[in-house]
Design an enzyme around this catalytic site. Structure first.
Site, short mmCIF file in Angstrom:
data_model
loop_
_atom_site.label_atom_id
_atom_site.label_comp_id
_atom_site.label_asym_id
_atom_site.label_seq_id
_atom_site.Cartn_x
_atom_site.Cartn_y
_atom_site.Cartn_z
N ASN A 151 3.62 -3.61 3.54
CA ASN A 151 4.46 -3.97 2.15
C ASN A 151 5.76 -4.22 2.16
O ASN A 151 6.17 -5.08 1.51
CB ASN A 151 4.14 -2.70 1.03
N GLY A 227 3.51 4.60 6.45
CA GLY A 227 2.05 4.29 5.96
C GLY A 227 1.28 5.36 5.22
O GLY A 227 2.12 6.05 4.39
N SER A 228 0.26 5.33 5.01
CA SER A 228 -0.54 6.03 4.29
C SER A 228 -0.79 7.66 4.63
O SER A 228 -0.69 7.62 6.03
CB SER A 228 -2.13 5.41 3.73
N GLU A 247 6.72 8.81 7.03
CA GLU A 247 7.02 8.08 6.07
C GLU A 247 5.72 7.90 5.25
O GLU A 247 5.33 6.78 5.27
CB GLU A 247 8.06 7.28 5.91
N LEU A 248 5.32 8.75 3.97
CA LEU A 248 3.97 8.59 3.57
C LEU A 248 4.11 8.07 2.08
O LEU A 248 5.00 7.64 1.85
CB LEU A 248 3.03 9.43 3.84
N CYS A 281 6.00 2.31 -2.12
CA CYS A 281 5.64 3.61 -1.83
C CYS A 281 6.46 4.69 -2.84
O CYS A 281 5.84 5.71 -3.31
CB CYS A 281 6.06 4.37 -0.49
N GLU A 375 -2.05 8.27 -4.97
CA GLU A 375 -1.17 7.16 -4.99
C GLU A 375 -2.13 5.94 -5.40
O GLU A 375 -3.00 5.64 -4.91
CB GLU A 375 -0.65 7.14 -3.59
P1 NAD Z 1 -1.90 2.09 6.50
O1 NAD Z 1 -1.62 3.60 6.54
O2 NAD Z 1 -3.33 1.61 6.23
O3 NAD Z 1 -1.47 1.52 7.97
C1 NAD Z 1 -0.12 1.66 8.53
C2 NAD Z 1 -0.11 1.61 9.87
O4 NAD Z 1 -0.81 2.33 10.55
C3 NAD Z 1 -0.64 -0.06 10.32
O5 NAD Z 1 0.13 -0.50 11.35
C4 NAD Z 1 -2.14 0.28 10.81
O6 NAD Z 1 -2.71 -0.60 11.78
C5 NAD Z 1 -1.59 1.75 11.48
N1 NAD Z 1 -2.71 2.71 11.83
C6 NAD Z 1 -3.82 2.68 11.01
N2 NAD Z 1 -4.90 3.92 11.47
C7 NAD Z 1 -4.07 4.19 12.63
C8 NAD Z 1 -4.20 5.13 13.49
N3 NAD Z 1 -5.18 6.13 13.60
N4 NAD Z 1 -3.48 5.67 14.51
C9 NAD Z 1 -2.12 4.98 14.62
N5 NAD Z 1 -1.87 3.87 13.69
C10 NAD Z 1 -2.80 3.54 12.73
O7 NAD Z 1 -0.74 1.86 5.64
P2 NAD Z 1 -0.62 0.39 4.78
O8 NAD Z 1 -1.94 0.12 3.92
O9 NAD Z 1 -0.25 -0.71 5.64
O10 NAD Z 1 0.55 0.71 3.59
C11 NAD Z 1 0.42 1.35 2.62
C12 NAD Z 1 0.74 2.78 2.77
O11 NAD Z 1 2.20 2.87 3.20
C13 NAD Z 1 1.08 3.68 1.17
O12 NAD Z 1 0.28 4.67 1.23
C14 NAD Z 1 2.47 3.72 0.98
O13 NAD Z 1 2.70 4.54 0.13
C15 NAD Z 1 2.81 3.87 2.38
N6 NAD Z 1 4.31 3.49 2.65
C16 NAD Z 1 4.99 4.63 2.57
C17 NAD Z 1 6.60 4.29 2.62
C18 NAD Z 1 7.68 5.18 2.71
O14 NAD Z 1 8.63 4.95 3.13
N7 NAD Z 1 7.35 6.63 2.44
C19 NAD Z 1 7.11 2.98 2.64
C20 NAD Z 1 6.14 1.78 2.47
C21 NAD Z 1 4.72 2.21 2.53
#
Ligand code: NAD
Length: 474
Positions: A151, A227-228, A247-248, A281, A375
């Site tokens: 994002n 990420g998530s 950072e979730l 997020c 979320e």
């Molecule tokens: P995602 O969790 O699907 O993917 C994030 C990253 O993790 C990608 O690069 C993906 O390839 C990698 N990944 C997936 N499975 C993995 C594993 N088993 N081991 C290691 N890496 C793995 O997230 P997304 O859909 O790209 O982004 C959306 C999420 O990110 C939302 O939940 C959002 O809230 C969160 N987010 C948090 C912040 C924050 O600062 N707190 C900022 C932006 C986005």
């Protein structure tokens, strides 16, 4: 076709993945997926570069490289912004804003690289410590794995790479497979600015095939993940002994008291809920409004939301573009339908056309609906009435998440009282939960994660204190 970059060399592979424009559906490019062996080579190469080069590179040189990267990125704002529009579907004005923030992060990191300090320990404070001197200095950790989401493909990547380099670490950059092109361009920019090639290796691939083995690799010293929640949880389990920053997600609350400036709150919260189609997020997901002003707030909020321009992210006037893919847009639509089935009402939006989900306002929701409890990560916001301060705090804290919140009131005592009671990593007063500045300590509590970003704080997490003591000759 673009590929991973290890020691400055671009890899090709028969195993590829197509990248599509989320708005037009057109194919933009293919990425060559790295194999596990290539990921392993990338880590070994970065490990060697850490010991031979980065660990001993003077701070002023690291600062120069970061400053030069900032200058190059600023010069190419338009090119990078257009890339974000194409691969993420983010409206062009917001994409430019993301590039500008990235430039700032690099400048903060460049400044901080020359100011990583330690302390002198008062050794005579302990009985028997007389005649000794003690120093605690900050040392880099080694190889940092930077795993990023789709994002904010530039700025959130820079929040990991820039402090890691500022501190003298090397980095394995594993970007989201949905937005690899900005990552590819960013890696090349660092190299062009003079960063030793192996100090930043880019490894492209899926989370399962590349991300997971990277997290488990024993030459990685720290995993910095954005990420998530499910992926964050898996990473925490796999990382073993390594330092981890997570950072979730969140379902950020914003509280509007009756004495607040309603017009201002409406204006900023429409942006706060629908910017980048709510795929932020800290997007405003739950808006709690005091009963006396609820109808007034809702009416103004609906009217402003209905005036938003939804459509092509490449158009200068677009406010809300597509979601990242059709699967995500359909998932969000189902959450709306599910809430309606359980008794919620739609005050605006609710329809989906391909990847476009109309900005949606829900009322009459309850805490068991997914649009409240989970979320939502889509252009969906719920507006909920409350009567007392205690109730507003209780509703807001009723979540597994705790990232950022907004409180709107002109009563400063109440503002601070509420801020203290909210279980959040950050609370804004008279500002939306969605506002983030790149030098504040940023991160969550509860299941929004742990560790802090914001260059200075990320550097603390990406270094370790080393003690050196001296026994003086008597
Ligand atoms: P995602 O969790 O699907 O993917 C994030 C990253 O993790 C990608 O690069 C993906 O390839 C990698 N990944 C997936 N499975 C993995 C594993 N088993 N081991 C290691 N890496 C793995 O997230 P997304 O859909 O790209 O982004 C959306 C999420 O990110 C939302 O939940 C959002 O809230 C969160 N987010 C948090 C912040 C924050 O600062 N707190 C900022 C932006 C986005």
């Amino acid at each position: 076709m673009i590929g991973s970059i290890i020691n400055g060399k671009e890899l090709t592979s028969k195993n590829k993945m197509a990248i599509h424009n989320p708005y037009t559906g057109e194919k933009i490019d293919d990425i060559a997926l790295a194999s596990k062996q290539e990921m392993d080579d990338a880590v070994k190469d970065a490990y060697q570069c850490f010991h031979e080069t980065m660990k001993i590179m003077p701070a002023h040189e690291r600062a120069d490289i970061l400053r030069e990267t900032a200058n190059l990125l600023e010069e190419r704002t338009e090119e990078f912004a257009e890339t974000v529009v194409k691969e993420a579907g983010k409206p062009i004005s917001a994409s430019r804003g993301e590039v500008q923030r990235g430039v700032q992060v690099l400048r903060f990191a460049s400044e901080k690289a020359k100011d990583i300090t330690g302390e002198v320990i008062p050794m005579d404070a302990a009985v028997g410590g007389n005649g000794r001197m003690g120093f605690a200095k900050r040392d880099p950790l080694g190889v940092v794995a930077a795993i990023t989401p789709f994002n904010f493909p530039l700025n959130l990547s820079l929040h990991k790479i820039a402090p890691a380099i500022a501190a003298g670490n090397t980095v394995i950059f594993k970007p989201a497979e949905k937005t690899p092109i900005s990552a590819y361009k960013l890696t090349k920019l660092f190299h062009e600015a003079g960063l030793p090639a192996s100090a930043l290796n880019l490894v492209m691939g899926t989370g399962e095939e590349v991300g997971d083995p990277l997290v488990k690799h024993d030459q990685i010293h720290k995993v910095s993940f954005t990420g998530s929640l499910p992926v964050g949880r898996a990473i925490k389990e796999s990382a073993g002994f390594k330092k981890v920053t997570l950072e979730l997600g969140s379902n950020s609350p914003n509280i509007i008291f009756a004495d607040a400036n309603i017009e201002e709150a409406v204006k900023s919260l429409v942006t706060g809920a629908f910017a980048f189609s709510g795929q932020v997020c800290i997007s405003a997901q739950r808006i709690y409004v005091q009963k006396e002003v609820y109808d007034q707030f809702l009416e103004q909020y609906v009217s402003l939301t209905e005036s938003l321009k939804v459509g092509d992210p490449a158009d200068e006037g677009t406010d809300v573009g597509p979601m990242i893919n059709e699967g995500e847009a359909e998932r969000a639509k189902q959450w709306i339908d599910d809430a309606v089935e359980k008794g919620a009402k739609i005050a605006a939006g609710g329809e989906r056309k391909g990847t476009l989900l109309m900005p949606t306002i829900m009322t009459d929701v309850d805490e068991n609906m997914k649009v409240i409890a989970e979320e939502v990560f889509a252009p969906i916001v719920s507006i909920i009435p409350f009567e007392t301060e205690e109730e507003a705090v209780k509703f807001s804290n009723n979540s597994i998440y705790g990232l950022q919140a907004g409180v709107f009131t002109i009563d400063i005592h109440r503002a601070f009282r509420v801020a203290e009671k909210l279980e959040m990593g950050g609370v804004w007063i008279n500002e939306i939960s969605t506002y983030r500045q790149d030098n504040i300590p940023y991160g969550g509590v509860k299941q929004s994660g742990f560790g802090r970003e914001g260059v200075k704080y990320a550097i603390e997490d990406m270094t370790e204190l080393k003690f050196i003591g001296l026994k003086l000759e008597q």
